[in-house]
Scaffold this motif. Sequence first.
Motif, PDB file in Angstrom:
ATOM      1  N   ILE A 109       0.956  -1.209   0.040  1.00 10.11           N
ATOM      2  CA  ILE A 109      -0.383   0.025   0.190  1.00 10.11           C
ATOM      3  C   ILE A 109       0.985   1.463  -0.482  1.00 10.11           C
ATOM      4  O   ILE A 109       0.384   2.657  -0.808  1.00 10.11           O
ATOM      5  CB  ILE A 109      -1.131  -0.077   1.438  1.00 10.11           C
ATOM      6  N   ASP A 115      -4.355  -0.990  -3.264  1.00  9.38           N
ATOM      7  CA  ASP A 115      -5.429  -0.213  -2.558  1.00  9.38           C
ATOM      8  C   ASP A 115      -5.618  -1.198  -1.576  1.00  9.38           C
ATOM      9  O   ASP A 115      -6.027  -1.044  -0.723  1.00  9.38           O
ATOM     10  CB  ASP A 115      -6.448  -0.127  -3.342  1.00  9.38           C
ATOM     11  N   LYS A 166      -6.063   1.361   2.029  1.00 10.04           N
ATOM     12  CA  LYS A 166      -5.782   2.261   2.208  1.00 10.04           C
ATOM     13  C   LYS A 166      -7.505   3.475   2.731  1.00 10.04           C
ATOM     14  O   LYS A 166      -8.321   2.633   2.364  1.00 10.04           O
ATOM     15  CB  LYS A 166      -6.387   3.263   0.753  1.00 10.04           C
TER      16      LYS A 166
END
Length: 234
Positions: A109, A115, A166
């Motif tokens: 990430i 993601d 995220k």
Amino acid sequence: MKLSVIIPAYNEANRISKPLLETAKYLTNTFPDFEIIVSNDGSTDNTLEVVQELSKTISELRLISYDQNKGKGYAIKQGIEAATGDILLFADADGATPIEQTEQLIAPILNGKADISIGTRYDENSEIVKKQPTYRVVWSRLSNKVIQSLLLPGIKDPHCGFKAFKRDVAKDIFSKSNINGWSFDLEILALAQKANYSITEIPVQWIHDEESKGRLRHLPQEIKSVIQIKKMIG
């Protein structure tokens, strides 16, 4: 970069202190900015009091608590909604995956390569310190075969309780989730795939805990959930 670590807890009074203290120590030494969120899912033991006591010495510890048990997925969702970090990670209260695995989990990430980053116990580089009983292995393998064929192609270990997102991705996916119980991971990952979020699996160290709540009897419900999620998401 601020890291939020979310730990769902249901009747974990006997074993949550050690993982929480280890988590706080590791994060203090590794990340300049972090928070630990314990989501107390209607525990009927003294989990609430244990966490409240720990919060007196761990300033970064936040507590979410409600009276009715609603399921692990619901507990994590409450933590996700409250989290303020740039990366949101959830981990099981039993510490089955040591918190020291965090840096390798979130690396994809931070590097812009994913993601969502999820731990896997089924990679050749994974380290299983203490194995599951045979019945748990059978349940896990059968469950994963059904899940991969019907819902989550390419994901080896959707149930590993060590996942990072995220912030915006986590907030988006969990806001759309409906399953509060055992199969919430499957819905979250299916929603992520549908939204074309990139998912990577990272081999982790894992230690089986005898008090783990997963049982072979959950398999029929798991299969029903897979079919239900497939219909809901399309």
